[in-house]
Design an enzyme around this catalytic site. Structure first.
Site, PDB file in Angstrom:
ATOM      1  N   GLU A  50      49.583  37.403 -37.989  1.00 15.41           N
ATOM      2  CA  GLU A  50      49.914  36.285 -38.835  1.00 15.41           C
ATOM      3  C   GLU A  50      48.655  36.074 -39.565  1.00 15.41           C
ATOM      4  OE1 GLU A  50      49.967  32.753 -36.356  1.00 15.41           O
ATOM      5  OE2 GLU A  50      51.538  31.713 -37.550  1.00 15.41           O
ATOM      6  N   CYS A  76      52.882  27.620 -39.656  1.00 15.20           N
ATOM      7  CA  CYS A  76      53.488  28.945 -38.711  1.00 15.20           C
ATOM      8  C   CYS A  76      54.773  29.493 -39.350  1.00 15.20           C
ATOM      9  CB  CYS A  76      53.762  28.230 -37.412  1.00 15.20           C
ATOM     10  SG  CYS A  76      54.774  26.554 -37.751  1.00 15.20           S
TER      11      CYS A  76
HETATM   12  P1  NAP Z   1      45.001  27.031 -31.596  1.00 15.07           P
HETATM   13  O1  NAP Z   1      43.522  27.904 -31.576  1.00 15.07           O
HETATM   14  O2  NAP Z   1      45.861  27.635 -30.606  1.00 15.07           O
HETATM   15  O3  NAP Z   1      44.659  25.529 -31.590  1.00 15.07           O
HETATM   16  C1  NAP Z   1      45.703  24.837 -31.151  1.00 15.07           C
HETATM   17  C2  NAP Z   1      45.404  23.419 -30.347  1.00 15.07           C
HETATM   18  O4  NAP Z   1      44.943  24.069 -29.007  1.00 15.07           O
HETATM   19  C3  NAP Z   1      44.026  22.936 -30.867  1.00 15.07           C
HETATM   20  O5  NAP Z   1      43.988  21.482 -30.354  1.00 15.07           O
HETATM   21  C4  NAP Z   1      42.946  23.675 -29.990  1.00 15.07           C
HETATM   22  O6  NAP Z   1      41.922  22.746 -29.804  1.00 15.07           O
HETATM   23  C5  NAP Z   1      43.624  23.747 -28.583  1.00 15.07           C
HETATM   24  N1  NAP Z   1      42.985  24.790 -27.873  1.00 15.07           N
HETATM   25  C6  NAP Z   1      42.161  25.830 -28.129  1.00 15.07           C
HETATM   26  N2  NAP Z   1      42.105  26.557 -27.154  1.00 15.07           N
HETATM   27  C7  NAP Z   1      42.283  25.667 -25.921  1.00 15.07           C
HETATM   28  C8  NAP Z   1      42.376  25.965 -24.629  1.00 15.07           C
HETATM   29  N3  NAP Z   1      41.540  27.083 -23.980  1.00 15.07           N
HETATM   30  N4  NAP Z   1      42.605  24.906 -23.914  1.00 15.07           N
HETATM   31  C9  NAP Z   1      43.422  23.900 -24.376  1.00 15.07           C
HETATM   32  N5  NAP Z   1      43.445  23.518 -25.572  1.00 15.07           N
HETATM   33  C10 NAP Z   1      42.949  24.508 -26.495  1.00 15.07           C
HETATM   34  O7  NAP Z   1      45.634  27.115 -32.967  1.00 15.07           O
HETATM   35  P2  NAP Z   1      45.229  26.670 -34.289  1.00 15.07           P
HETATM   36  O8  NAP Z   1      44.545  27.666 -34.624  1.00 15.07           O
HETATM   37  O9  NAP Z   1      44.672  25.300 -34.339  1.00 15.07           O
HETATM   38  O10 NAP Z   1      46.671  26.466 -35.137  1.00 15.07           O
HETATM   39  C11 NAP Z   1      47.267  27.575 -35.686  1.00 15.07           C
HETATM   40  C12 NAP Z   1      48.385  28.329 -34.792  1.00 15.07           C
HETATM   41  O11 NAP Z   1      49.329  27.305 -34.548  1.00 15.07           O
HETATM   42  C13 NAP Z   1      48.939  29.415 -35.529  1.00 15.07           C
HETATM   43  O12 NAP Z   1      49.233  30.423 -35.118  1.00 15.07           O
HETATM   44  C14 NAP Z   1      50.209  28.834 -36.226  1.00 15.07           C
HETATM   45  O13 NAP Z   1      51.478  29.535 -36.242  1.00 15.07           O
HETATM   46  C15 NAP Z   1      50.699  27.739 -34.762  1.00 15.07           C
HETATM   47  N6  NAP Z   1      51.580  26.655 -35.298  1.00 15.07           N
HETATM   48  C16 NAP Z   1      52.737  27.036 -34.787  1.00 15.07           C
HETATM   49  C17 NAP Z   1      53.761  25.846 -34.994  1.00 15.07           C
HETATM   50  C18 NAP Z   1      55.106  25.904 -34.392  1.00 15.07           C
HETATM   51  O14 NAP Z   1      55.933  24.979 -34.538  1.00 15.07           O
HETATM   52  N7  NAP Z   1      55.493  26.933 -33.772  1.00 15.07           N
HETATM   53  C19 NAP Z   1      53.437  24.845 -35.885  1.00 15.07           C
HETATM   54  C20 NAP Z   1      52.086  24.755 -36.364  1.00 15.07           C
HETATM   55  C21 NAP Z   1      51.022  25.769 -36.089  1.00 15.07           C
HETATM   56  P3  NAP Z   1      40.551  22.886 -30.851  1.00 15.07           P
HETATM   57  O15 NAP Z   1      41.283  22.532 -32.354  1.00 15.07           O
HETATM   58  O16 NAP Z   1      39.854  21.506 -30.627  1.00 15.07           O
HETATM   59  O17 NAP Z   1      39.829  24.236 -30.561  1.00 15.07           O
END
Ligand code: NAP
Length: 489
Positions: free
Chosen positions: A390, A293
């Site tokens: 992003e 991120c």
């Molecule tokens: P994501 O799609 O939002 O998923 C994150 C988590 O949410 C996963 O466990 C996912 O489960 C779950 N999830 C997805 N849809 C959901 C729903 N409708 N209800 C409940 N949970 C749900 O994000 P990602 O693609 O895994 O991660 C990348 C993103 O995270 C990027 O935007 C990155 O910048 C951000 N990030 C931010 C930080 C910070 O500290 N600010 C740190 C790391 C990453 P599943 O994977 O099982 O679908």
């Protein structure tokens, strides 16, 4: 093809959810295949949990909270410390497991295990410092005191890009504060989370304090956000899902921490030390194959050094080695899955069509279906998709600017506000620019800034709350004001 990673301690490879101190097969009886993104091989099959399993985990956490909150800070610190020590002892196995399910180069997985463990160690220490305050009384016969108390059951939903550290950063402060936790890890990387639970069990956390439920995100998410027993949601992930979860939490008015997406500017002024700037750029851009991120998303480079910076970045990037993260000498692994490849390819192609010049990479690599090569795009303008979104891939996008005012305007031209970087040897300029940037964190002549001792978090659409540092337990504690009266009698 099935390819189970060989661990020294094979019991760290758990394939069921962990609820109320027991490894449960789960009511859903459905199987989730965990695949190695480098080889496509299935490394494990996890029995998934459903809404009923999640409800049981929440109820267990609620029951356990009654006892856990009453333990002394010293007892909690002791168990956290033991968890930290067990993590360090198991570090190599945990790193091998992480590379197998997430793909990152083994040296990065080793680094993440140490980084994650540092939060457990830190909050074992901070547990003893969650002190209150004493204020003046409003009248001669009263005194005002504030104490801090744990918020209650915490739900943590975490992403795949740091399968260990994103959990440690939430669970350690929550447990230190006296809360109990239900974690839902990403489906791509459940094994690291389950291994953490195995070590937490060995460390001696009572049943129900730390639960991990693996399964369908919508089903588990609805239960975690809808339950009145859950008092707090800590989420790390995309801004889109963060907004959705925030809505779901509204009816029960939960406290939330939102660690969401970024779009980090990496500003290089013409008075920067270019050796430092290139070294910082490589670390900030290509770590975890661009899937962090805080990865530099937009390189903003001053006119007079733009061509030189571009040439040097291409040359330095050419030294990096793409491949299976488990192989010796590899510096960057694959992206997490084929959807990630499609997303990065789409952003790059659309930006080239809009006029960006691709000077390196630009097409999926020939190593397997999840590999994308190191890519450098120049002449990127603010209307292009790689500037606006992003990227979450190993793509460096270069934009030129004339002066300080333009650099600040370009840097702030985004909804995101997580992390920014500024390179200049003029201390006045570095301070001025850092203060003008609408971001929660700024690296000043530094490309890697995270540490357990510093507050990590964003502003604007990157969310709120801070993880790590002496503020890190605040998100898991309520302040209670006690007005002590009757001092005159
Ligand atoms: P994501 O799609 O939002 O998923 C994150 C988590 O949410 C996963 O466990 C996912 O489960 C779950 N999830 C997805 N849809 C959901 C729903 N409708 N209800 C409940 N949970 C749900 O994000 P990602 O693609 O895994 O991660 C990348 C993103 O995270 C990027 O935007 C990155 O910048 C951000 N990030 C931010 C930080 C910070 O500290 N600010 C740190 C790391 C990453 P599943 O994977 O099982 O679908």
């Amino acid at each position: 093809m099935q390819q189970v990673p060989a661990l020294e301690d094979q019991r760290l490879l758990r394939t069921t959810s962990y609820v109320d101190g027991a490894w449960e097969a789960g009511e859903a009886r459905e199987v989730l295949a965990v695949n190695n993104p480098a080889t496509g091989a299935t490394i494990a099959e996890v029995r998934t949990a459903n809404a009923a399993d999640t409800r049981r985990a929440i109820e267990a956490a609620h029951r356990a909270f009654g006892e856990w909150r009453r333990t002394t800070v010293k007892e909690r610190a002791g168990i956290l410390r033991r968890w930290y020590e067990l993590t360090i002892e198991a570090a190599e196995d945990l790193a091998v497991l992480m590379t197998a399910e997430q793909g990152k180069a083994l040296f990065e997985s080793r680094g993440e295990i140490q980084y994650g463990a540092s939060f457990i160690e830190w909050f074992a220490e901070q547990a003893k410092r969650a002190d209150g305050d004493v204020f003046s009384g409003a009248t001669p016969h009263t005194r005002a005191v504030c104490i801090r108390q744990p918020v209650g059951v915490v739900a943590a939903i975490t992403p795949w890009n740091f399968p260990n550290a994103m959990i440690a950063r939430k669970v350690a402060p929550a447990l230190a504060a006296g809360c109990t936790v239900v974690v839902k890890p990403a489906e791509d990387t459940p094994l690291s989370a389950l291994a953490m639970a195995e070590l937490a069990e060995r460390a001696g956390f009572p049943a129900g304090c730390f639960n991990v439920v693996v399964g369908n995100p919508q089903e588990i998410g609805a239960e975690l956000t809808g339950s009145p027993l859950v008092r707090k949601l800590s989420f790390t992930g995309s801004t889109a899902v963060g907004k959705l979860l925030e809505e779901q939490c509204a009816p029960t008015l939960k406290r939330t921490t939102m660690e969401l997406g970024g779009n980090a500017p990496f500003i290089v002024f013409d008075d920067a030390d270019l050796d430092d700037a290139i070294a910082g750029a490589l670390l900030s851009k290509y770590r975890n194959s661009g899937q962090t991120c805080v990865c530099a998303n937009r390189f903003l480079v001053q006119d007079s050094i733009y061509d030189e910076f571009c040439e040097r970045l291409v040359a330095a990037t050419g030294e990096l080695v793409l491949g299976n993260g488990a192989d010796e000498g590899v510096t960057q692994g694959p992206l997490i899955n084929t959807e990630a490849i499609a997303k990065v390819t789409g952003l790059v192609n659309a930006s080239i069509e809009a006029g960006a010049e691709c000077v390196m990479g630009g097409k999926p690599a020939d190593l397997g279906e999840c590999f994308y090569p190191h890519t450098v795009l120049r002449d990127v303008t603010p209307d292009m998709p790689v500037f606006r979104n992003e990227i979450f891939g190993p793509v460096a996008a270069l934009t030129r600017f004339k002066d300080e005012a333009e650099a600040i305007a370009l840097a702030n031209d985004t909804d995101a506000g997580l992390c920014a970087y500024v390179y200049s040897r003029d201390i006045g300029r570095v301070w001025r620019v850092a203060e003008a940037l609408e971001y929660g964190m700024v690296g000043m002549n530094e490309g890697i800034i995270s540490s357990e001792m510093a507050p990590f978090g964003g502003v604007k659409a990157s969310g709120w709350g801070r993880e790590g540092s002496r503020y890190g337990m605040d998100d898991y504690m309520d302040i209670k004001y006690l007005c002590v009266g009757g001092l005159d009698r």
